[in-house]
Design an enzyme around this catalytic site. Structure first.
Site, PDB file in Angstrom:
ATOM      1  N   LYS A  45     -27.258   3.159 -24.417  1.00  0.00           N
ATOM      2  CA  LYS A  45     -26.499   4.378 -24.366  1.00  0.00           C
ATOM      3  C   LYS A  45     -25.855   4.626 -23.004  1.00  0.00           C
ATOM      4  CE  LYS A  45     -30.286   6.854 -25.771  1.00  0.00           C
ATOM      5  NZ  LYS A  45     -31.299   6.092 -26.533  1.00  0.00           N
ATOM      6  N   GLY A  46     -26.445   4.047 -21.983  1.00  0.00           N
ATOM      7  CA  GLY A  46     -26.098   4.404 -20.600  1.00  0.00           C
ATOM      8  C   GLY A  46     -24.632   4.327 -20.217  1.00  0.00           C
ATOM      9  N   ASP A 105     -23.593   0.632 -17.627  1.00  0.00           N
ATOM     10  CA  ASP A 105     -23.759   1.553 -16.501  1.00  0.00           C
ATOM     11  C   ASP A 105     -24.390   0.856 -15.300  1.00  0.00           C
ATOM     12  OD1 ASP A 105     -26.089   1.265 -17.982  1.00  0.00           O
ATOM     13  OD2 ASP A 105     -26.829   3.282 -17.585  1.00  0.00           O
ATOM     14  N   ASP A 108     -29.212  -4.433 -13.506  1.00  0.00           N
ATOM     15  CA  ASP A 108     -30.509  -4.334 -12.839  1.00  0.00           C
ATOM     16  C   ASP A 108     -31.115  -5.747 -12.749  1.00  0.00           C
ATOM     17  OD1 ASP A 108     -32.950  -3.394 -11.914  1.00  0.00           O
ATOM     18  OD2 ASP A 108     -33.295  -1.997 -13.549  1.00  0.00           O
ATOM     19  N   LYS A 136     -27.600  -3.278  -8.820  1.00  0.00           N
ATOM     20  CA  LYS A 136     -28.800  -3.292  -7.975  1.00  0.00           C
ATOM     21  C   LYS A 136     -29.191  -4.754  -7.751  1.00  0.00           C
ATOM     22  CE  LYS A 136     -31.609   0.751  -9.278  1.00  0.00           C
ATOM     23  NZ  LYS A 136     -32.770   1.131 -10.085  1.00  0.00           N
ATOM     24  N   PHE A 157     -34.588   4.827  -8.021  1.00  0.00           N
ATOM     25  CA  PHE A 157     -34.420   5.311  -9.392  1.00  0.00           C
ATOM     26  C   PHE A 157     -33.214   6.243  -9.458  1.00  0.00           C
ATOM     27  CE2 PHE A 157     -34.962   6.821 -13.518  1.00  0.00           C
ATOM     28  CZ  PHE A 157     -35.841   5.966 -14.174  1.00  0.00           C
ATOM     29  N   ASP A 164     -30.433   7.769 -17.160  1.00  0.00           N
ATOM     30  CA  ASP A 164     -31.455   8.764 -17.502  1.00  0.00           C
ATOM     31  C   ASP A 164     -32.799   8.527 -16.813  1.00  0.00           C
ATOM     32  OD1 ASP A 164     -32.010   6.352 -19.102  1.00  0.00           O
ATOM     33  OD2 ASP A 164     -33.499   7.599 -20.114  1.00  0.00           O
ATOM     34  N   ARG A 170     -28.570  12.448 -18.101  1.00  0.00           N
ATOM     35  CA  ARG A 170     -27.396  11.600 -18.337  1.00  0.00           C
ATOM     36  C   ARG A 170     -26.097  12.385 -18.113  1.00  0.00           C
ATOM     37  NH1 ARG A 170     -29.022   6.768 -21.084  1.00  0.00           N
ATOM     38  NH2 ARG A 170     -30.824   7.036 -22.428  1.00  0.00           N
TER      39      ARG A 170
HETATM   40  C1  PRP Z   1     -30.387   0.132 -19.017  1.00  0.00           C
HETATM   41  C2  PRP Z   1     -28.915   0.047 -18.671  1.00  0.00           C
HETATM   42  C3  PRP Z   1     -28.556  -1.382 -18.940  1.00  0.00           C
HETATM   43  C4  PRP Z   1     -29.846  -2.124 -18.727  1.00  0.00           C
HETATM   44  C5  PRP Z   1     -29.784  -2.867 -17.433  1.00  0.00           C
HETATM   45  O1  PRP Z   1     -30.498   0.375 -20.379  1.00  0.00           O
HETATM   46  O2  PRP Z   1     -28.150   0.945 -19.452  1.00  0.00           O
HETATM   47  O3  PRP Z   1     -28.087  -1.585 -20.267  1.00  0.00           O
HETATM   48  O4  PRP Z   1     -30.901  -1.159 -18.690  1.00  0.00           O
HETATM   49  O5  PRP Z   1     -30.989  -3.462 -17.136  1.00  0.00           O
HETATM   50  P1  PRP Z   1     -31.200  -5.005 -16.936  1.00  0.00           P
HETATM   51  O6  PRP Z   1     -30.096  -5.505 -16.034  1.00  0.00           O
HETATM   52  O7  PRP Z   1     -32.556  -5.059 -16.285  1.00  0.00           O
HETATM   53  O8  PRP Z   1     -31.181  -5.665 -18.272  1.00  0.00           O
HETATM   54  P2  PRP Z   1     -31.788   1.046 -21.037  1.00  0.00           P
HETATM   55  O9  PRP Z   1     -32.586  -0.029 -21.691  1.00  0.00           O
HETATM   56  O10 PRP Z   1     -32.480   1.894 -20.026  1.00  0.00           O
HETATM   57  O11 PRP Z   1     -31.191   1.898 -22.199  1.00  0.00           O
HETATM   58  P3  PRP Z   1     -30.138   3.100 -22.182  1.00  0.00           P
HETATM   59  O12 PRP Z   1     -28.808   2.525 -21.751  1.00  0.00           O
HETATM   60  O13 PRP Z   1     -30.121   3.521 -23.601  1.00  0.00           O
HETATM   61  O14 PRP Z   1     -30.631   4.148 -21.233  1.00  0.00           O
END
Ligand code: PRP
Length: 184
Positions: A45-46, A105, A108, A136, A157, A164, A170
């Site tokens: 969703k991010g 978004d 990571d 990051k 964070f 979120d 969000r």
């Molecule tokens: C978060 C973000 C990315 C992903 C990045 O999604 O939106 O899609 O993590 O992390 P990574 O590089 O370690 O794979 P999340 O799973 O928190 O879901 P959300 O977008 O629904 O909040």
């Protein structure tokens, strides 16, 4: 320092700085796509706020992309420990020979975007580029690099602008960093 719902945080990236940077990113993408048909894939969703700002600015460059969304889900014992991902919601359009832009978004560990890029490469697009609002790099577990990055951020964070904490914050129009300080 702001306190919302008992959580303290500070602004890391202001609304103005976001607006300026998103404009620059769209200009870069517009130039690189060079008149080709763009197909944008947002990762839910991010990405939804970043993507909606990004998308509306394409009009300035007379670019009219197609759009779809995916949901990537971790399975097993959790994303950080297992690292196994699956496509929970897929796109419904053929992307063969299209200029594909995957938007998220935050980059990571790099697992989500590496998985999504590999998945869509099999659909034979003309090219696949990736665009993230935040990067990051300290957290990466692979060699993944995004083609377009809004801001590089430290391993803190972050919330707001689509991101979120426990599905909250969000909606904030800026990026905040959650504080370690206890609320008193
Ligand atoms: C978060 C973000 C990315 C992903 C990045 O999604 O939106 O899609 O993590 O992390 P990574 O590089 O370690 O794979 P999340 O799973 O928190 O879901 P959300 O977008 O629904 O909040």
């Amino acid at each position: 320092m702001k306190t919302i719902k008992g959580m303290k945080f500070e602004t890391l990236i202001s609304e103005n700085d976001i607006a300026t940077r998103v404009k620059e990113l769209v200009k870069e993408i517009a130039e690189d796509s060079d008149g080709k048909e763009i197909f944008v894939i947002g990762i839910l969703k991010g990405s939804f706020i970043f993507l909606s700002d990004l998308l509306r600015l394409f009009n300035v460059h007379n670019i009219h992309p197609s759009l779809d969304f995916i949901t990537v889900e971790s399975y097993g014992s959790g994303k950080t420990s297992s690292g196994k991902l699956k496509m929970l919601r897929d796109i419904t359009t053929d992307i063969e020979n299209k200029w594909v832009l995957i938007v998220d978004d935050i980059l990571d560990t790099g697992r989500t975007l590496a998985f999504a890029k590999e998945y869509f490469l099999k659909k034979k697009p003309a090219s696949i580029k990736t665009c993230v609002f935040l990067d990051k790099p300290e957290r990466r577990v692979n060699e993944f690099k995004a083609d377009y990055v809004g801001f590089e951020v430290p391993d803190k964070f972050v919330v707001g602008y689509g991101m979120d904490y426990d599905n909250l914050f969000r909606e904030l129009p800026y990026v905040g960093v959650l504080s370690d300080e206890e609320d008193t």
